[in-house]
Design an enzyme around this catalytic site. Structure first.
Site, mmCIF file in Angstrom:
data_model
loop_
_atom_site.group_PDB
_atom_site.id
_atom_site.type_symbol
_atom_site.label_atom_id
_atom_site.label_comp_id
_atom_site.label_asym_id
_atom_site.label_seq_id
_atom_site.Cartn_x
_atom_site.Cartn_y
_atom_site.Cartn_z
ATOM 1 N N HIS A 69 0.795 -1.234 0.000
ATOM 2 C CA HIS A 69 0.000 0.000 0.000
ATOM 3 C C HIS A 69 0.828 1.286 0.000
ATOM 4 O O HIS A 69 0.295 2.362 -0.213
ATOM 5 C CB HIS A 69 -0.959 0.038 1.190
HETATM 6 C C1 UD1 Z 1 -2.079 5.654 5.355
HETATM 7 C C2 UD1 Z 1 -0.830 6.192 6.071
HETATM 8 C C3 UD1 Z 1 0.153 5.065 6.305
HETATM 9 C C4 UD1 Z 1 -0.507 3.831 6.926
HETATM 10 C C5 UD1 Z 1 -1.715 3.434 6.076
HETATM 11 C C6 UD1 Z 1 -2.443 2.224 6.615
HETATM 12 C C7 UD1 Z 1 -0.399 8.553 5.554
HETATM 13 C C8 UD1 Z 1 0.477 9.510 4.811
HETATM 14 N N1 UD1 Z 1 -0.191 7.232 5.300
HETATM 15 O O1 UD1 Z 1 -1.698 5.307 4.039
HETATM 16 O O2 UD1 Z 1 1.191 5.533 7.154
HETATM 17 O O3 UD1 Z 1 0.412 2.763 6.997
HETATM 18 O O4 UD1 Z 1 -2.612 4.548 6.029
HETATM 19 O O5 UD1 Z 1 -3.481 1.819 5.763
HETATM 20 O O6 UD1 Z 1 -1.223 8.967 6.339
HETATM 21 N N2 UD1 Z 1 -9.019 4.900 0.509
HETATM 22 C C9 UD1 Z 1 -10.277 4.372 0.335
HETATM 23 N N3 UD1 Z 1 -10.971 3.984 1.428
HETATM 24 C C10 UD1 Z 1 -10.481 4.108 2.680
HETATM 25 C C11 UD1 Z 1 -9.200 4.655 2.846
HETATM 26 C C12 UD1 Z 1 -8.481 5.041 1.755
HETATM 27 O O7 UD1 Z 1 -10.776 4.232 -0.784
HETATM 28 O O8 UD1 Z 1 -11.164 3.739 3.648
HETATM 29 C C13 UD1 Z 1 -8.242 5.314 -0.678
HETATM 30 C C14 UD1 Z 1 -8.346 6.772 -0.943
HETATM 31 O O9 UD1 Z 1 -8.627 6.952 -2.281
HETATM 32 C C15 UD1 Z 1 -6.973 7.329 -0.638
HETATM 33 C C16 UD1 Z 1 -6.080 6.124 -0.791
HETATM 34 O O10 UD1 Z 1 -6.881 4.986 -0.483
HETATM 35 O O11 UD1 Z 1 -6.638 8.365 -1.483
HETATM 36 C C17 UD1 Z 1 -4.903 6.127 0.127
HETATM 37 O O12 UD1 Z 1 -5.316 6.468 1.440
HETATM 38 P P1 UD1 Z 1 -4.432 7.466 2.338
HETATM 39 O O13 UD1 Z 1 -5.166 7.760 3.564
HETATM 40 O O14 UD1 Z 1 -3.919 8.569 1.497
HETATM 41 O O15 UD1 Z 1 -3.129 6.685 2.682
HETATM 42 P P2 UD1 Z 1 -2.808 5.171 2.907
HETATM 43 O O16 UD1 Z 1 -2.125 4.655 1.707
HETATM 44 O O17 UD1 Z 1 -3.963 4.390 3.434
#
Ligand code: UD1
Length: 350
Positions: free
Chosen positions: A195
């Site tokens: 991820h």
């Molecule tokens: C985040 C944390 C990371 C942690 C990880 C655990 C930051 C910078 N990174 O990364 O340290 O290890 O969480 O999962 O904060 N999305 C969905 N549904 C959700 C959540 C996310 O569709 O419930 C999608 C969104 O489009 C989002 C993307 O996933 O843009 C990434 O989510 P984001 O919160 O940016 O960071 P993670 O990769 O989850």
């Protein structure tokens, strides 16, 4: 009253442990969820099965750029902290929710406690590294998972308020392992997760990684994080070979898969430790790790995404992991955090 800020999946796991310890110590806690993670499988299910107290507020920040989401969290958290006037603001780990909680508290002069302080990858291209550094440098109470983390803080000139308490994620594995949902898969398999932005946001790197995982000599099961799912959809990537994509797992399901798998391949921080506690070797799909003790113990190999390096590590990964060392504490880190937040300086394991 303690105001806890959570927002992303690994924080729910950590908060489950500390919230239980705070409740046992009779400390009043209010949880604010930033809404960074919002899908049922990324958020709600953790609150339900780990019995985490219901958040008082969900800021509903959702997805977007780092600046836009962090700014929205900051504004919401400032409002909540001003309204509730907590004795402490408590943040976990290294996500954008950690950064926002830390800055909001520091600017309002409310004491800040950071669980998982002192970790470094020394790679400032990772957003998580920036978040950790900022949180540690504005925190008043720095709760370190290991002695090495405390030493790192000292190198950065941070010596006040530093305590080695052990790792709350170890507490979580030990507490919930007996309730793990049995893995439904028959036969030998490896468990993978992907991820990190560094792996998902470069299509060529992601394509190579998925292809390599599908070409190993055993099935690889990959619960797909939404970020990786979106990245694959954008460039039309699909699973190939022996790679099986599944929906994100709940915590109790993940423990079941960890117990059943042959070994782990991951770019997650938490999974590296969970694998170790459950006696599995881990191949880390990054160029560096914060959890260097596991590399020194020969339980973890940091190989990046080079296909040959991954394949070469497989025979090593299949070897049983012998006697383990309790390098991140003995499962009482949550108690130590609660004791320190109550003003007692006891309970730390070192
Ligand atoms: C985040 C944390 C990371 C942690 C990880 C655990 C930051 C910078 N990174 O990364 O340290 O290890 O969480 O999962 O904060 N999305 C969905 N549904 C959700 C959540 C996310 O569709 O419930 C999608 C969104 O489009 C989002 C993307 O996933 O843009 C990434 O989510 P984001 O919160 O940016 O960071 P993670 O990769 O989850």
């Amino acid at each position: 009253m303690i105001l806890t800020v959570v927002g992303a999946r690994p924080q729910f796991v950590k908060a489950a442990v500390v919230s239980r310890a705070l409740a046992r110590a009779g400390v009043e806690e209010r949880i604010v969820h930033t809404g960074q993670h919002y899908d049922h499988g990324m958020s709600r299910v953790f609150f339900e099965e780990m019995e985490i107290p219901e958040p008082e507020v969900n800021l509903g920040v959702g997805s977007g750029s780092h600046a836009r989401t962090t700014a929205a969290m900051l504004a919401g958290l400032e409002r909540e902290i001003e309204a509730r006037k907590p004795r402490w603001v408590l943040v976990y780990g290294d996500t954008n929710s950690t950064l926002a909680g830390a800055l909001a508290a520091a600017k309002l002069n409310v004491p800040l406690a950071h669980v998982e302080a002192g970790l470094r990858s020394f790679n400032r291209r990772m957003p998580e590294e920036i978040n950790r550094i900022v949180a540690d440098h504005v925190a008043d109470l720095l709760l370190c998972p290991s002695a090495a983390a405390a030493r790192q803080l000292e190198r950065e000139g941070i010596t006040r308020g530093v305590h080695v308490v052990g790792d709350v994620m170890v507490d979580a594995v030990l507490h919930y392992a007996g309730r793990a949902v049995p893995c439904p898969l028959p036969g030998e398999f490896a468990l993978a997760t992907v991820h990190r932005a560094e792996n998902t946001d470069d299509p060529a790197r992601l394509a190579t990684l998925l292809e390599t995982l599908g070409s190993l000599d055993l099935p690889v099961v990959l619960p797909l994080h939404p970020r990786a799912r979106e990245a694959m959809a954008r460039v039309g990537l699909a699973a190939a070979g022996r790679l099986q994509l599944i929906e994100p797992l709940s915590y109790l399901q993940m423990l079941g898969y960890l117990q059943a798998c042959a070994f782990v391949l991951t770019d997650s921080g938490g999974l590296q430790k969970e694998a170790y506690v459950l006696g599995k070797r881990c191949i880390t799909l990054r160029e560096e790790t914060e959890w260097t003790e596991l590399v020194e113990l020969d339980a973890n190999r940091v190989v990046g995404v080079d296909p040959r390096a991954i394949r070469d590590a497989i025979p090593w990964a299949r070897r049983p992991l012998g006697e383990r060392t309790w390098v991140y504490g003995d499962g009482r880190a949550g108690e130590a955090v609660a004791a320190l937040l109550c003003g007692m300086r006891t309970g730390a394991w070192s």
